[in-house]
Structure formats: structure tokens, C-alpha cells
Scaffold this motif. Structure first.
Motif, PDB file in Angstrom:
ATOM      1  N   LYS A 194      -1.038   5.445   7.137  1.00 25.90           N
ATOM      2  CA  LYS A 194      -1.988   4.820   8.060  1.00 25.90           C
ATOM      3  C   LYS A 194      -1.811   3.295   8.066  1.00 25.90           C
ATOM      4  CE  LYS A 194      -6.049   7.167   8.981  1.00 25.90           C
ATOM      5  NZ  LYS A 194      -7.260   7.776   8.420  1.00 25.90           N
ATOM      6  N   LEU A 195      -1.598   2.731   6.878  1.00 23.47           N
ATOM      7  CA  LEU A 195      -1.432   1.273   6.772  1.00 23.47           C
ATOM      8  C   LEU A 195      -0.004   0.838   7.099  1.00 23.47           C
ATOM      9  CD1 LEU A 195      -3.337   0.492   3.408  1.00 23.47           C
ATOM     10  CD2 LEU A 195      -4.178   0.159   5.738  1.00 23.47           C
ATOM     11  N   ASN A 196       0.890   1.807   7.239  1.00 23.42           N
ATOM     12  CA  ASN A 196       2.327   1.530   7.340  1.00 23.42           C
ATOM     13  C   ASN A 196       2.778   0.603   6.203  1.00 23.42           C
ATOM     14  OD1 ASN A 196       4.919   1.752   8.424  1.00 23.42           O
ATOM     15  ND2 ASN A 196       4.679  -0.116   9.639  1.00 23.42           N
ATOM     16  N   HIS A 197       2.309   0.945   5.032  1.00 24.87           N
ATOM     17  CA  HIS A 197       2.659   0.173   3.837  1.00 24.87           C
ATOM     18  C   HIS A 197       2.778   1.179   2.694  1.00 24.87           C
ATOM     19  CE1 HIS A 197       3.295  -3.705   2.111  1.00 24.87           C
ATOM     20  NE2 HIS A 197       2.528  -3.401   1.092  1.00 24.87           N
ATOM     21  N   HIS A 198       3.946   1.231   2.077  1.00 26.31           N
ATOM     22  CA  HIS A 198       4.264   2.355   1.200  1.00 26.31           C
ATOM     23  C   HIS A 198       4.560   1.912  -0.229  1.00 26.31           C
ATOM     24  CE1 HIS A 198       5.112   3.470   5.384  1.00 26.31           C
ATOM     25  NE2 HIS A 198       4.664   4.667   5.028  1.00 26.31           N
ATOM     26  N   PRO A 199       4.045   2.680  -1.191  1.00 28.18           N
ATOM     27  CA  PRO A 199       4.259   2.298  -2.592  1.00 28.18           C
ATOM     28  C   PRO A 199       5.646   2.668  -3.101  1.00 28.18           C
ATOM     29  CG  PRO A 199       2.992   4.330  -2.473  1.00 28.18           C
ATOM     30  CD  PRO A 199       3.219   3.891  -1.051  1.00 28.18           C
ATOM     31  N   GLU A 200       6.090   1.953  -4.111  1.00 28.14           N
ATOM     32  CA  GLU A 200       7.221   2.405  -4.926  1.00 28.14           C
ATOM     33  C   GLU A 200       6.538   3.111  -6.077  1.00 28.14           C
ATOM     34  OE1 GLU A 200       9.417  -1.097  -6.059  1.00 28.14           O
ATOM     35  OE2 GLU A 200       9.544  -1.770  -3.985  1.00 28.14           O
ATOM     36  N   SER A 208      -0.863  12.758  -2.826  1.00 27.19           N
ATOM     37  CA  SER A 208      -0.982  13.216  -1.437  1.00 27.19           C
ATOM     38  C   SER A 208      -1.995  12.371  -0.677  1.00 27.19           C
ATOM     39  CB  SER A 208      -1.437  14.668  -1.374  1.00 27.19           C
ATOM     40  OG  SER A 208      -0.581  15.467  -2.123  1.00 27.19           O
ATOM     41  N   ARG A 209      -3.105  12.069  -1.325  1.00 23.62           N
ATOM     42  CA  ARG A 209      -4.132  11.261  -0.650  1.00 23.62           C
ATOM     43  C   ARG A 209      -3.639   9.835  -0.445  1.00 23.62           C
ATOM     44  NH1 ARG A 209      -7.327  15.063  -3.366  1.00 23.62           N
ATOM     45  NH2 ARG A 209      -7.359  13.980  -5.348  1.00 23.62           N
ATOM     46  N   VAL A 210      -2.962   9.302  -1.442  1.00 21.64           N
ATOM     47  CA  VAL A 210      -2.416   7.939  -1.299  1.00 21.64           C
ATOM     48  C   VAL A 210      -1.366   7.910  -0.181  1.00 21.64           C
ATOM     49  CG1 VAL A 210      -1.050   6.131  -2.430  1.00 21.64           C
ATOM     50  CG2 VAL A 210      -2.908   7.245  -3.672  1.00 21.64           C
ATOM     51  N   ALA A 211      -0.566   8.969  -0.096  1.00 19.17           N
ATOM     52  CA  ALA A 211       0.490   9.012   0.935  1.00 19.17           C
ATOM     53  C   ALA A 211      -0.113   8.909   2.334  1.00 19.17           C
ATOM     54  CB  ALA A 211       1.303  10.296   0.791  1.00 19.17           C
ATOM     55  N   LEU A 212      -1.241   9.574   2.550  1.00 19.38           N
ATOM     56  CA  LEU A 212      -1.874   9.527   3.866  1.00 19.38           C
ATOM     57  C   LEU A 212      -2.352   8.113   4.203  1.00 19.38           C
ATOM     58  CD1 LEU A 212      -3.967  12.840   3.823  1.00 19.38           C
ATOM     59  CD2 LEU A 212      -1.779  12.410   4.981  1.00 19.38           C
ATOM     60  N   VAL A 213      -2.919   7.452   3.207  1.00 13.94           N
ATOM     61  CA  VAL A 213      -3.387   6.074   3.415  1.00 13.94           C
ATOM     62  C   VAL A 213      -2.193   5.144   3.665  1.00 13.94           C
ATOM     63  CG1 VAL A 213      -4.474   4.099   2.272  1.00 13.94           C
ATOM     64  CG2 VAL A 213      -5.515   6.355   2.105  1.00 13.94           C
ATOM     65  N   ALA A 214      -1.123   5.353   2.897  1.00 11.81           N
ATOM     66  CA  ALA A 214       0.076   4.506   3.039  1.00 11.81           C
ATOM     67  C   ALA A 214       0.649   4.630   4.451  1.00 11.81           C
ATOM     68  CB  ALA A 214       1.123   4.907   2.000  1.00 11.81           C
ATOM     69  N   LEU A 221       3.574  -2.131  -6.055  1.00 12.65           N
ATOM     70  CA  LEU A 221       3.416  -2.546  -4.667  1.00 12.65           C
ATOM     71  C   LEU A 221       4.058  -3.905  -4.438  1.00 12.65           C
ATOM     72  CD1 LEU A 221      -0.369  -1.633  -4.197  1.00 12.65           C
ATOM     73  CD2 LEU A 221       1.638  -0.193  -3.783  1.00 12.65           C
ATOM     74  N   THR A 222       4.731  -4.027  -3.325  1.00 14.19           N
ATOM     75  CA  THR A 222       5.284  -5.301  -2.884  1.00 14.19           C
ATOM     76  C   THR A 222       5.544  -5.152  -1.395  1.00 14.19           C
ATOM     77  OG1 THR A 222       6.952  -7.013  -3.353  1.00 14.19           O
ATOM     78  CG2 THR A 222       7.738  -4.732  -3.313  1.00 14.19           C
ATOM     79  N   THR A 223       5.742  -6.278  -0.710  1.00 14.21           N
ATOM     80  CA  THR A 223       6.000  -6.187   0.731  1.00 14.21           C
ATOM     81  C   THR A 223       7.469  -6.462   0.993  1.00 14.21           C
ATOM     82  OG1 THR A 223       3.729  -6.844   1.212  1.00 14.21           O
ATOM     83  CG2 THR A 223       5.309  -7.052   3.011  1.00 14.21           C
ATOM     84  N   THR A 254       1.564  -9.532  -0.441  1.00 10.90           N
ATOM     85  CA  THR A 254       0.787  -9.945   0.732  1.00 10.90           C
ATOM     86  C   THR A 254      -0.572  -9.257   0.681  1.00 10.90           C
ATOM     87  OG1 THR A 254       1.493  -8.111   2.122  1.00 10.90           O
ATOM     88  CG2 THR A 254       2.911 -10.072   2.112  1.00 10.90           C
ATOM     89  N   ALA A 255      -1.407  -9.596   1.648  1.00  8.71           N
ATOM     90  CA  ALA A 255      -2.739  -8.979   1.723  1.00  8.71           C
ATOM     91  C   ALA A 255      -2.637  -7.461   1.860  1.00  8.71           C
ATOM     92  CB  ALA A 255      -3.509  -9.570   2.899  1.00  8.71           C
ATOM     93  N   LEU A 256      -1.529  -6.982   2.430  1.00  7.11           N
ATOM     94  CA  LEU A 256      -1.362  -5.526   2.574  1.00  7.11           C
ATOM     95  C   LEU A 256      -1.253  -4.839   1.218  1.00  7.11           C
ATOM     96  CD1 LEU A 256       1.104  -4.659   5.488  1.00  7.11           C
ATOM     97  CD2 LEU A 256      -1.222  -3.787   5.123  1.00  7.11           C
ATOM     98  N   ASP A 257      -0.586  -5.491   0.271  1.00 11.85           N
ATOM     99  CA  ASP A 257      -0.474  -4.916  -1.076  1.00 11.85           C
ATOM    100  C   ASP A 257      -1.852  -4.830  -1.731  1.00 11.85           C
ATOM    101  OD1 ASP A 257       2.479  -4.711  -1.225  1.00 11.85           O
ATOM    102  OD2 ASP A 257       2.363  -6.879  -0.976  1.00 11.85           O
ATOM    103  N   VAL A 258      -2.620  -5.886  -1.536  1.00  8.92           N
ATOM    104  CA  VAL A 258      -3.968  -5.912  -2.110  1.00  8.92           C
ATOM    105  C   VAL A 258      -4.820  -4.811  -1.478  1.00  8.92           C
ATOM    106  CG1 VAL A 258      -6.079  -7.303  -2.279  1.00  8.92           C
ATOM    107  CG2 VAL A 258      -3.845  -8.363  -2.680  1.00  8.92           C
ATOM    108  N   LYS A 259      -4.692  -4.681  -0.157  1.00  8.14           N
ATOM    109  CA  LYS A 259      -5.467  -3.666   0.550  1.00  8.14           C
ATOM    110  C   LYS A 259      -5.092  -2.258   0.076  1.00  8.14           C
ATOM    111  CE  LYS A 259      -6.967  -2.745   5.246  1.00  8.14           C
ATOM    112  NZ  LYS A 259      -6.892  -3.242   6.604  1.00  8.14           N
TER     113      LYS A 259
END
Ligand code: H2B
Length: 159
Positions: free
Chosen positions: A109-115, A101-107, A127-129, A137-142
Motif C-alpha cells: 500500500k505504501l509502495n515501500h518494502h522492507p529488507e 503477511s500483514r506487513v506485506a500488505l501495508v508495504a 528499512l531504508t529508501t 526518509t519519512a517513508l521508513d519511519v512511517k
């Protein structure tokens, strides 16, 4: 020859072309990836600001792999998928779900979502872009760094 992760740090004070070459060759030696080294080669023609961003990402990527994240490359028709992945184990389902749930909120916010997948107390994350053809990309690292911080608080451990 095995390249130690710390050798990915690019020496200050060297001329930029030398730093580019050093970063490119060390990184490709570390990951044995044609795709990422292609990315780094193209980086050699980009701006100094882009180079600094890439170098920063590379250094962070190294620190993530030291903390249990794995880089992987899967060849498919005409392209290769780069992934940064890790599995966490929690005390029980409730802890795992709270973490997600906490990761989902961050994802969001970043508009970057995990598999990811969850089985009881385990959460596997990759993670991949997608917008960059499944390159890292830097977004995956972030996002990975934010996930690490959340897992630290939630008591997630390496599986
Ligand atoms: C339309 C939307 O902004 C994009 O598809 C975003 C959403 N979340 C994303 N998540 C990931 N992992 N990769 C992306 O390229 C991506 N792109």
C-alpha cells in the motif's frame, strides 16, 4: 556527551534558524552520522514545510529507537547506507508468518518494502529508501510505525 533522545524535540517559539541548528546539532550528536547530518544540513536550506516534516520524522524516529529500533550506518564505496532495523520474536513460525503477511500488505500500500529475513519464529527487518540512495526518509519511519502497530497486535516481542 550522550544526548538523550527526548532532547531532539525542537523548542517551539524559537526562530526557525535556531530550531534548525538545534535539531541538526542534537541529531548528529545522537547518531554520530556524517551522512544524516549532511541531510539535516541540506534541510536548513529547504522550506519551512519541509523542515516541519523533517522535525516530525526526527521526533518519530526517536520514539522508534525508544521502542527497540536501531539506527545504523554502513560506509561503502562513495556512500553510506542508513538503516532502521529491528528483530521481533513470535511464539512460533505461524505467528511470524502471519505478521509478515500483514506487513506485506501495508508495504504494498505504501509502495515501500522492507529488507527482511525470517528464521522460524524470528523476523529481522531493515528499512531504508533505495530510491534515495539508501538514506532514511519519512517513508521508513512511517513503515516502521505501521510495523510496530502490527507487531503489537500479533504479540511480537523484542529479541
Ligand atoms: C519502482 C518502485 O516504486 C520503487 O522502487 C519503490 C518500491 N519499494 C521501495 N522500497 C524501499 N524500501 N525503498 C524504495 O526506494 C522503494 N521504492
Amino acid at each position: 556527551m550522550a544526548t538523550s533522545p527526548s532532547s531532539l524535540v525542537v523548542e517551539e517559539g524559537l526562530p526557525l534558524p535556531a530550531r534548525r541548528n538545534m535539531l541538526s546539532s542534537r541529531f548528529s550528536a545522537l547518531i554520530h552520522s556524517q551522512t544524516l547530518s549532511n541531510g539535516l544540513r541540506s534541510m536548513a536550506t529547504t522550506s519551512n514545510a519541509a523542515l516541519r516534516r523533517q522535525a516530525a520524522s526526527t521526533t518519530s524516529l526517536t520514539s522508534l529507537t525508544e521502542r527497540g529500533w536501531q539506527l545504523s550506518f554502513a560506509a561503502s564505496t562513495g556512500s553510506a547506507t542508513q538503516k532502521l532495523s529491528r528483530e521481533y520474536t513470535f511464539k512460533d513460525f505461524s505467528e511470524a508468518w502471519g505478521f509478515m503477511s500483514r506487513v506485506a500488505l501495508v508495504a504494498e500500500k505504501l509502495n515501500h518494502h522492507p529488507e527482511w529475513t525470517n528464521v522460524y519464529n524470528r523476523v529481522s527487518i531493515a528499512l531504508t529508501t533505495h530510491d534515495e540512495g539508501n538514506q532514511l526518509t519519512a517513508l521508513d519511519v512511517k513503515l516502521a510505525e505501521r510495523i510496530e502497530a502490527i507487531a503489537g497486535q500479533a504479540g511480537g516481542g523484542e529479541s
